[in-house]
Scaffold this motif. Structure first.
Motif, PDB file in Angstrom:
ATOM      1  N   TYR A  13       0.827  -1.209   0.000  1.00  0.00           N
ATOM      2  CA  TYR A  13       0.000   0.000   0.000  1.00  0.00           C
ATOM      3  C   TYR A  13       0.864   1.263   0.000  1.00  0.00           C
ATOM      4  CZ  TYR A  13      -3.616  -3.313   1.532  1.00  0.00           C
ATOM      5  OH  TYR A  13      -4.479  -4.356   1.634  1.00  0.00           O
ATOM      6  N   LEU A  14       1.853   1.311   0.895  1.00  0.00           N
ATOM      7  CA  LEU A  14       2.685   2.505   1.047  1.00  0.00           C
ATOM      8  C   LEU A  14       3.764   2.597  -0.022  1.00  0.00           C
ATOM      9  CD1 LEU A  14       3.030   2.515   4.947  1.00  0.00           C
ATOM     10  CD2 LEU A  14       1.410   3.774   3.536  1.00  0.00           C
ATOM     11  N   GLY A  15       3.932   1.534  -0.789  1.00  0.00           N
ATOM     12  CA  GLY A  15       4.870   1.570  -1.910  1.00  0.00           C
ATOM     13  C   GLY A  15       4.208   1.910  -3.229  1.00  0.00           C
ATOM     14  N   GLY A  16       2.882   2.108  -3.210  1.00  0.00           N
ATOM     15  CA  GLY A  16       2.177   2.470  -4.435  1.00  0.00           C
ATOM     16  C   GLY A  16       1.948   1.310  -5.380  1.00  0.00           C
ATOM     17  N   ARG A  17       2.185   0.066  -4.906  1.00  0.00           N
ATOM     18  CA  ARG A  17       2.008  -1.088  -5.780  1.00  0.00           C
ATOM     19  C   ARG A  17       0.584  -1.631  -5.737  1.00  0.00           C
ATOM     20  NH1 ARG A  17       6.665  -2.360  -2.966  1.00  0.00           N
ATOM     21  NH2 ARG A  17       5.661  -4.119  -1.907  1.00  0.00           N
ATOM     22  N   SER A  18      -0.157  -1.246  -4.700  1.00  0.00           N
ATOM     23  CA  SER A  18      -1.534  -1.711  -4.566  1.00  0.00           C
ATOM     24  C   SER A  18      -2.325  -0.642  -3.830  1.00  0.00           C
ATOM     25  CB  SER A  18      -1.576  -3.040  -3.795  1.00  0.00           C
ATOM     26  OG  SER A  18      -2.910  -3.477  -3.635  1.00  0.00           O
ATOM     27  N   LEU A  19      -3.601  -0.478  -4.200  1.00  0.00           N
ATOM     28  CA  LEU A  19      -4.440   0.526  -3.553  1.00  0.00           C
ATOM     29  C   LEU A  19      -5.010  -0.059  -2.263  1.00  0.00           C
ATOM     30  CD1 LEU A  19      -5.754   3.370  -3.893  1.00  0.00           C
ATOM     31  CD2 LEU A  19      -7.762   2.159  -4.773  1.00  0.00           C
ATOM     32  N   PRO A  20      -4.812   0.600  -1.129  1.00  0.00           N
ATOM     33  CA  PRO A  20      -5.362   0.062   0.120  1.00  0.00           C
ATOM     34  C   PRO A  20      -6.880   0.112   0.114  1.00  0.00           C
ATOM     35  CG  PRO A  20      -4.484   2.263   0.470  1.00  0.00           C
ATOM     36  CD  PRO A  20      -4.100   1.863  -0.926  1.00  0.00           C
ATOM     37  N   PRO A  21      -7.549  -0.881   0.671  1.00  0.00           N
ATOM     38  CA  PRO A  21      -9.011  -0.823   0.753  1.00  0.00           C
ATOM     39  C   PRO A  21      -9.458   0.266   1.725  1.00  0.00           C
ATOM     40  CG  PRO A  21      -8.161  -2.742   1.928  1.00  0.00           C
ATOM     41  CD  PRO A  21      -6.995  -2.131   1.219  1.00  0.00           C
ATOM     42  N   ARG A  22     -10.710   0.653   1.615  1.00  0.00           N
ATOM     43  CA  ARG A  22     -11.244   1.705   2.472  1.00  0.00           C
ATOM     44  C   ARG A  22     -11.101   1.340   3.957  1.00  0.00           C
ATOM     45  NH1 ARG A  22     -15.468   5.648   1.967  1.00  0.00           N
ATOM     46  NH2 ARG A  22     -16.523   6.014   3.944  1.00  0.00           N
ATOM     47  N   GLU A  23     -11.329   0.055   4.273  1.00  0.00           N
ATOM     48  CA  GLU A  23     -11.231  -0.369   5.668  1.00  0.00           C
ATOM     49  C   GLU A  23      -9.821  -0.204   6.214  1.00  0.00           C
ATOM     50  OE1 GLU A  23     -12.512  -2.040   3.218  1.00  0.00           O
ATOM     51  OE2 GLU A  23     -14.671  -2.030   3.682  1.00  0.00           O
ATOM     52  N   ALA A  24      -8.805  -0.451   5.348  1.00  0.00           N
ATOM     53  CA  ALA A  24      -7.422  -0.286   5.792  1.00  0.00           C
ATOM     54  C   ALA A  24      -7.119   1.179   6.087  1.00  0.00           C
ATOM     55  CB  ALA A  24      -6.458  -0.827   4.734  1.00  0.00           C
ATOM     56  N   VAL A  25      -7.644   2.084   5.270  1.00  0.00           N
ATOM     57  CA  VAL A  25      -7.431   3.516   5.507  1.00  0.00           C
ATOM     58  C   VAL A  25      -8.075   3.934   6.822  1.00  0.00           C
ATOM     59  CG1 VAL A  25      -7.911   5.828   4.618  1.00  0.00           C
ATOM     60  CG2 VAL A  25      -7.237   4.005   3.049  1.00  0.00           C
ATOM     61  N   GLU A  26      -9.297   3.448   7.074  1.00  0.00           N
ATOM     62  CA  GLU A  26      -9.964   3.769   8.341  1.00  0.00           C
ATOM     63  C   GLU A  26      -9.181   3.206   9.523  1.00  0.00           C
ATOM     64  OE1 GLU A  26     -14.689   4.156   7.500  1.00  0.00           O
ATOM     65  OE2 GLU A  26     -13.891   2.139   7.462  1.00  0.00           O
ATOM     66  N   ALA A  27      -8.666   1.972   9.364  1.00  0.00           N
ATOM     67  CA  ALA A  27      -7.899   1.354  10.453  1.00  0.00           C
ATOM     68  C   ALA A  27      -6.630   2.153  10.740  1.00  0.00           C
ATOM     69  CB  ALA A  27      -7.562  -0.095  10.096  1.00  0.00           C
ATOM     70  N   LEU A  28      -5.942   2.627   9.710  1.00  0.00           N
ATOM     71  CA  LEU A  28      -4.741   3.444   9.923  1.00  0.00           C
ATOM     72  C   LEU A  28      -5.090   4.737  10.632  1.00  0.00           C
ATOM     73  CD1 LEU A  28      -1.759   3.989   7.606  1.00  0.00           C
ATOM     74  CD2 LEU A  28      -2.914   5.979   8.526  1.00  0.00           C
ATOM     75  N   ALA A  29      -6.207   5.372  10.239  1.00  0.00           N
ATOM     76  CA  ALA A  29      -6.607   6.621  10.884  1.00  0.00           C
ATOM     77  C   ALA A  29      -6.856   6.397  12.375  1.00  0.00           C
ATOM     78  CB  ALA A  29      -7.851   7.193  10.205  1.00  0.00           C
ATOM     79  N   ARG A  30      -7.519   5.285  12.708  1.00  0.00           N
ATOM     80  CA  ARG A  30      -7.753   4.996  14.131  1.00  0.00           C
ATOM     81  C   ARG A  30      -6.445   4.724  14.859  1.00  0.00           C
ATOM     82  NH1 ARG A  30     -12.062   1.889  11.935  1.00  0.00           N
ATOM     83  NH2 ARG A  30     -10.780   0.012  12.156  1.00  0.00           N
ATOM     84  N   ALA A  31      -5.518   4.043  14.184  1.00  0.00           N
ATOM     85  CA  ALA A  31      -4.257   3.679  14.837  1.00  0.00           C
ATOM     86  C   ALA A  31      -3.414   4.906  15.166  1.00  0.00           C
ATOM     87  CB  ALA A  31      -3.463   2.716  13.955  1.00  0.00           C
ATOM     88  N   VAL A  32      -3.518   5.968  14.362  1.00  0.00           N
ATOM     89  CA  VAL A  32      -2.690   7.163  14.587  1.00  0.00           C
ATOM     90  C   VAL A  32      -3.514   8.321  15.133  1.00  0.00           C
ATOM     91  CG1 VAL A  32      -1.115   6.454  12.763  1.00  0.00           C
ATOM     92  CG2 VAL A  32      -2.996   7.977  12.199  1.00  0.00           C
ATOM     93  N   ASP A  33      -4.758   8.051  15.573  1.00  0.00           N
ATOM     94  CA  ASP A  33      -5.642   9.079  16.149  1.00  0.00           C
ATOM     95  C   ASP A  33      -5.868  10.230  15.172  1.00  0.00           C
ATOM     96  OD1 ASP A  33      -5.865   7.654  18.529  1.00  0.00           O
ATOM     97  OD2 ASP A  33      -4.051   8.568  19.350  1.00  0.00           O
ATOM     98  N   GLU A  34      -6.192   9.895  13.934  1.00  0.00           N
ATOM     99  CA  GLU A  34      -6.430  10.904  12.898  1.00  0.00           C
ATOM    100  C   GLU A  34      -7.898  10.867  12.494  1.00  0.00           C
ATOM    101  OE1 GLU A  34      -5.544  13.787   9.810  1.00  0.00           O
ATOM    102  OE2 GLU A  34      -4.543  13.154  11.654  1.00  0.00           O
ATOM    103  N   GLU A  35      -8.494  12.052  12.268  1.00  0.00           N
ATOM    104  CA  GLU A  35      -9.866  12.120  11.770  1.00  0.00           C
ATOM    105  C   GLU A  35      -9.916  11.494  10.373  1.00  0.00           C
ATOM    106  OE1 GLU A  35     -13.670  12.586  10.967  1.00  0.00           O
ATOM    107  OE2 GLU A  35     -12.790  12.991  12.930  1.00  0.00           O
ATOM    108  N   PRO A  36     -10.753  10.466  10.158  1.00  0.00           N
ATOM    109  CA  PRO A  36     -10.711   9.738   8.881  1.00  0.00           C
ATOM    110  C   PRO A  36     -11.430  10.421   7.724  1.00  0.00           C
ATOM    111  CG  PRO A  36     -12.352   8.765  10.321  1.00  0.00           C
ATOM    112  CD  PRO A  36     -11.690   9.850  11.123  1.00  0.00           C
ATOM    113  N   THR A  37     -12.139  11.531   7.974  1.00  0.00           N
ATOM    114  CA  THR A  37     -12.979  12.114   6.914  1.00  0.00           C
ATOM    115  C   THR A  37     -12.152  12.496   5.697  1.00  0.00           C
ATOM    116  OG1 THR A  37     -14.491  12.960   8.584  1.00  0.00           O
ATOM    117  CG2 THR A  37     -14.645  13.907   6.370  1.00  0.00           C
ATOM    118  N   ARG A  38     -11.065  13.243   5.899  1.00  0.00           N
ATOM    119  CA  ARG A  38     -10.242  13.690   4.772  1.00  0.00           C
ATOM    120  C   ARG A  38      -9.546  12.516   4.090  1.00  0.00           C
ATOM    121  NH1 ARG A  38      -9.529  19.108   4.412  1.00  0.00           N
ATOM    122  NH2 ARG A  38     -10.219  20.363   6.172  1.00  0.00           N
ATOM    123  N   LEU A  39      -9.100  11.544   4.889  1.00  0.00           N
ATOM    124  CA  LEU A  39      -8.451  10.378   4.301  1.00  0.00           C
ATOM    125  C   LEU A  39      -9.418   9.604   3.412  1.00  0.00           C
ATOM    126  CD1 LEU A  39      -6.244   8.868   7.161  1.00  0.00           C
ATOM    127  CD2 LEU A  39      -5.483   9.980   5.064  1.00  0.00           C
TER     128      LEU A  39
END
Length: 275
Positions: free
Chosen positions: A50-76
């Motif tokens: 995902y972070l190497g640009g070789r595959s698009l992360p699924p929406r759930e993975a983006v939400e999980a990352l936002a929760r892991a780093v205490d980031e508001e997921p709306t913009r992501l």
């Protein structure tokens, strides 16, 4: 902070923007890829893709990352929506660009004929394969013929995207040459700015929380364009299309208001535009 490898040169800018944002959030959190995998439920190898640009992360993975780093997921999630559309378009174009390979039925038939008489069962199988191939080719030819006769061209944007007072008839659109299109000087939307209860409105939409980004279109985009023009920042033509000129204007108003400069209109940017 991690040392990231350069992203693939052919990566779409909208996908690149999402990946860069995810990389920054991961770096600012101080988490390693192994720790990120443990917190999100996605494997370390998945995050490397995902972070190497070789595959698009699924929406759930983006939400999980936002929760892991205490980031508001709306913009992501808004970035992910735009990136997913670009990713799908890129894959469709890559698939369409691949040359169609015809099955090598005829050479096989010739080789069988050269070796001698065939058994009835083998002849039947060859006939069935040849018939199936002929049917697929006939269907493909029919679909292409229908597309060409209907005048559809996936590479050209549809004219009804720009909302006007009425919709042109398909016959008029097909018969008129490109030079006979509507004059670009005539705005597709009319701005009627007025101040109500201490907030500015342009008469096209009263939203305060719609998420808008590059590639979106509609009256909400036209409302934002009118408010940008009222603030003294030109978004280009008020056509309801979120293009490069509108994105530059949004970044400018975000910079002026002290907001995060990402070119995406969210609740905070709406608040700055309506004040």
């Amino acid at each position: 902070m991690s040392r990231w490898a350069a992203l693939p040169a052919e990566l779409d800018p909208r996908v690149r923007q999402l990946v860069v944002r995810l990389r920054r959030l991961k770096d600012h959190s101080g988490l390693s890829l192994r720790q990120l995998a443990a917190r999100t439920g996605y494997s370390q190898k998945s995050w490397e893709r995902y972070l190497g640009g070789r595959s698009l992360p699924p929406r759930e993975a983006v939400e999980a990352l936002a929760r892991a780093v205490d980031e508001e997921p709306t913009r992501l999630l808004a970035l992910h929506e735009v990136a997913a559309e670009a990713w799908r378009n890129g894959r469709r174009q890559a698939t369409a660009g691949e040359p169609e390979q015809e099955p090598l039925v005829t050479p096989a038939s010739l080789s069988d004929a050269a070796t001698g008489p065939r058994s009835p069962g083998r002849s039947l199988r060859v006939a069935l394969v040849a018939g199936a191939v002929a049917l697929v080719l006939a269907l493909s030819t029919a679909v292409l013929l229908v597309v060409r006769l209907s005048g559809g061209d996936p590479a050209q944007p549809a004219s009804p995207l720009v909302a006007t007072g009425g919709q042109p008839s398909p016959a008029a659109s097909a018969s008129s040459p490109p030079s006979a299109s509507a004059s670009p000087s005539a705005p597709a939307y009319t701005c009627r700015p007025e101040r109500v209860d201490g907030h500015w409105y342009a008469g096209l939409s009263r939203t305060r929380d719609a998420i808008l980004a590059s590639g979106h279109a509609g009256p909400e985009v036209a409302e934002a364009q009118c408010l940008l023009r009222r603030a003294g920042i030109s978004p280009g033509v008020i056509d309801g299309i979120f293009g490069p000129a509108t994105e530059r204007a949004v970044r400018q108003v975000q910079r002026r208001a002290g907001l995060v400069v990402d070119g995406i209109i969210g609740p905070h940017t709406w608040k700055a535009l309506r004040q």
